[in-house]
Design an enzyme around this catalytic site. Structure first.
Site, short mmCIF file in Angstrom:
data_model
loop_
_atom_site.label_atom_id
_atom_site.label_comp_id
_atom_site.label_asym_id
_atom_site.label_seq_id
_atom_site.Cartn_x
_atom_site.Cartn_y
_atom_site.Cartn_z
N GLU A 76 2.16 1.65 -3.44
CA GLU A 76 1.07 2.15 -4.28
C GLU A 76 0.91 3.65 -4.11
O GLU A 76 0.68 4.39 -5.08
CB GLU A 76 -0.22 1.42 -3.91
N SER A 85 15.33 14.66 1.28
CA SER A 85 16.36 13.67 1.57
C SER A 85 15.78 12.45 2.27
O SER A 85 14.93 12.57 3.15
CB SER A 85 17.43 14.29 2.46
N ARG A 103 0.84 -1.21 0.00
CA ARG A 103 0.00 0.00 0.00
C ARG A 103 0.88 1.26 0.00
O ARG A 103 0.53 2.26 -0.62
CB ARG A 103 -0.94 0.01 1.21
#
Lengths: 146, 146, 146, 146, 146, 146, 146, 146, 146, 146
Positions: free
Chosen positions: F90, F113, F87
């Site tokens: 995604e 960063s 997830r």
């Protein structure tokens, strides 16, 4: 015209005339598998067959060079997805080691050529469901030692 | 014992007794391709054949469960590398679209099953070099509509 | 017109007329999942359904050949990314071995066909959040021995 | 003991006692799909079910922690190869866009959850060949806006 | 117009009017992250927001359907390359197992939803170099048992 | 002892003493996310924290070198599969371009960063379902010109 | 004009005027590596340099926005193939672990930034064959703890 | 002993004696980058250096053959993941085309050799943060024509 | 004109004039392999050869710059599929380790250059089937130490 | 003993006796390339050569079966990384299409066999640096038509 243009031209004529691949193959005196593969651009037509298919289908004369051109044999999907083609890939995956054992037991160390090679598709009628009979015929090539 | 252990045991006995796959297949009354694939762990033995191969080869009785276990059919190389197996993969790549055209012209929209399926390897002697004849025989499955 | 052209034409008409897939399916007397897949070009229309959808949507007559053409079933992303489709892929990954155990315990060594196959989508209303009910129905195919 | 050790222990006991997954599921009062997935290490047992399966199968007490551990849900083959699992992957590939159209038409913009989710396998007897009925049941989750 | 056309139209207007995403978001009363994602075609506009953005930016009326269309959420590079996006991927790779441990310790076995989900970007001024504060907010979904 | 051995030793002690990551983090005076990542071998302990965790958990003294060793930060699955981690991947895929637009609008051309970086996990109680709040905090690094 | 259009425009002018990258760099007062990368669209021009290059090369004024746009830094081949670029990739592969050992021995746990970074190419004349001297100069970023 | 065994032996001695790579390099009179790469098994020791490192570190005599063996230069991750190494890969991706333009402008059509090649790492102290200076030095090889 | 345009122009003229690559090579006084590769855009023409091929084939003068341009040497299929090219890849796969052993036994630690390199194709007539003789000739480059 | 065991045994004897591959090849009367490939397990020894190498090297008698076994020809890295092997892969990539043009111009439509095939490595002394001469010799196989 390149090979792709000729393939498209063949599909258009085939649809317009409601021809089957079998009829085109018969029209040029070759087998249906080879004829279809050559029409799809995966084999090159020898000059005699190029002349015959131009005449049989009514292709333009300038397609002759493309029909006779030696094709680049490449395919899109390294792992095929269309179910009909995938099943053949699956057979190679599942039975690959088996075929290596059986072929090399019968012939010795070597391979079945995919170049000096032919293939046929037949239909076996069967009340439980017709069967596809696919026959591959390739020259056995023994490994060289030197 | 798992399927892998049984496969190793079969190879050891096969080597010691200098048996061929064809002989083992004859010993259990099945074809050589199917028998080899089942010995390599890519098909499951029905109980009768499990009993026969245990008896024919002298396998330990505890191998029966593994012989009858339903296999996980997986292969290592998504794109095969051994030349014998690669040539079959190449045939699928080069002729995949051709076979789709020809099979679906003969049978309609559907596929050749790789499950309700059998395969044979034959040797055709030929003065220019013997030929491998590989025959695939699969039930045609038409696509459902609903 | 090829299958892609027909799909685009269907989307344009569907949007203009504010039709739902369910209405199109009802209009041709087939299920919504199959109808949608055929409109997206992943299944071929039998002649009767091709005639009905041409009439129901007002498609041009020359779309009939494309509607009836046998499709090449391929997809872009070997690992899907759209969240709705990925969740289905995840289910196959997480539960694949489980389904193999359970199906083969109930049916023996074999597979569920994806060809002799149908699928339905239902909505179950639920105060905690409605639920999607997805039902796959495939013929069991036992592995052959030979 | 880790989850893998427990899975192996369960397989040994299951084979020795000739138990079916269905019987183990009944023994702990859960469905067969969920029970099998938890035994394969793809779901975690709540404490009550962990106690029940230890008692039902006679697992060692130290397996309790591993049974209750939250699993890492990963799979070996990004593209599955075993034919039974591949067919499910093929269904996702062929029908993925169709399901997106149909589910979102019925429910709006969102997905079917693979977490708040259950699944059943049923057998439908049929003279032409039994059928596998696979039912997925997942909560619909609408996309948030913010 | 499809979603891609609308995204291009938004970029042209945004550049001509020298608008910031923050201003567009304020203009429609939604957050800047969600608004940008919807303008890039990765989320669908509810009808009210579609009307507002058409009015705020002066988009053509026929863009409304595309703005409200449910998007296919896909991305080009399975492993991202742009340094800004790659750093996020690297965080997922380096800290993925850590987040699994920490989230599941706090919440139990389950996941953070990427659907019932929102995200904010803030700027923290700092004399050693300003800092990006990225906040993800997702509903916890416990795994079902059944 | 290498980093992997130390990680295993920490898990064994953590389980035996029923410690939570939060308690271990409190025991050494660092945050729970960083502490967990360092225990999993994805960050190096400064000497003071290495001494503290050895003392707090009762680790063997020879683990100090491994705790302080600079880790090789690598992960197994280029595309993660565990649903919790997927997830997050995604989110990076769906919102990557959005975050690039929004961060660069606020900060100029550069990146967040992943090295001068920290991360927190919080729990927000909510009657509709608790929510995971994940906060990433990274220094903005502008691209150099030269 | 987008960044790609501007890059093409620069190449056309560079060819027509037979300019070298070194001359263009001198014309805008920046180094040749940075200037070339910005002209290829992999870095953004600050406003002053955008004005200078427009004036130096005679680019159209509407190219200014594209020159200053923050680029998406992506590359086509995850594993480069052009021999010059592949050799650099090979150096990273062969010497990656070595550089990690040596840099972290000199600097502690951290990385060399690829953002706060510059690079030069020099030519060292040598009777056995001239040598390419490539100098990378990046800020060391120590890993944070928190 | 193979190369891997020798590398492990070197690491053990290096840790026991708290040696730095720089000290080992000085001990055998070679640079630190080359010495480290050879100790990691990515370069072969000439006989004189093999003798020196055996004597300097007190390695067993039978390590000499492995030290001098010509290595197979391979790496695990085609796309590196450790952040220090990934940044170098990113530099190759982002600046690859730039380096091709600049090197070929200075030298003509050809490449920088990765074989007739050396590399140095230096530390540049800087109040804003120290900088890593990485210098690659490779022979220019012009493409042959024939 | 770019390199691709010139390649297409060469093919058209070659077909119209029924020229062979051997004749074109003879026409410019270079070998057939190098000439073909340069015509396909995989090598750059030195100025003299660019002038000769323009004159020999009657290419437009504006093709000179593209003929002399330094090419980007990239190929489409990381694993080639065309059978003729695949067989060469297979030789590299099957015999790669063998060639490393034999070349390094004869020459020491180093490689055969692919840059300071030439190649010839010859035909050996043979009653059992003609043979292709492919000769690669590359400078041996010893690895540097420093 | 399997093929891998035999290869290891050969390496141990080769090192102990300080034999070169050339000497082993001379000892059994075959070429050095073939002999090395067979010792590495990539070719099978005919019975006569198996007897000779057992006698020449003093291999155990039970190695005979493994020496004669038909090998599975597979390689680890689909894209090779060792610089010596990669350069050969690069030659195939860069010159693949060229070789197709030149070979098929000389021989017609077909391929160079990698099975009915031999290869030699020679050293050409040269004051500018010795050269590796690699000669591949394969039977031309014309494509079948049928």
């Amino acid at each position: 015209m390149n090979k792709l243009d000729v393939t498209e031209a063949i599909f258009i004529i085939k649809n317009e005339k409601s021809l089957k691949w079998q009829e085109i193959a018969d029209g040029i005196g070759k087998s249906v598998v080879w004829t279809t593969s050559a029409c799809l651009g995966m084999n090159s037509f020898p000059e005699a067959e190029a002349d015959k298919i131009i005449s049989y289908l009514g292709l333009p004369l300038e397609s002759k060079q493309a029909l006779m051109e030696f094709p680049i044999k490449e395919w899109d999907k390294a792992i095929p997805q269309d179910p009909l083609v995938y099943r053949l890939y699956e057979v190679v995956g599942v039975y690959g080691d088996t075929l290596k054992e059986v072929i090399q037991e019968k012939f010795g160390d070597g391979i079945m050529s995919a170049i000096d090679f032919s293939m046929e598709v037949d239909k076996e009628e069967n009340p439980k469901g017709d069967r596809v009979i696919l026959t591959l015929n390739g020259k056995f090539l023994p490994y060289a030692t030197w």
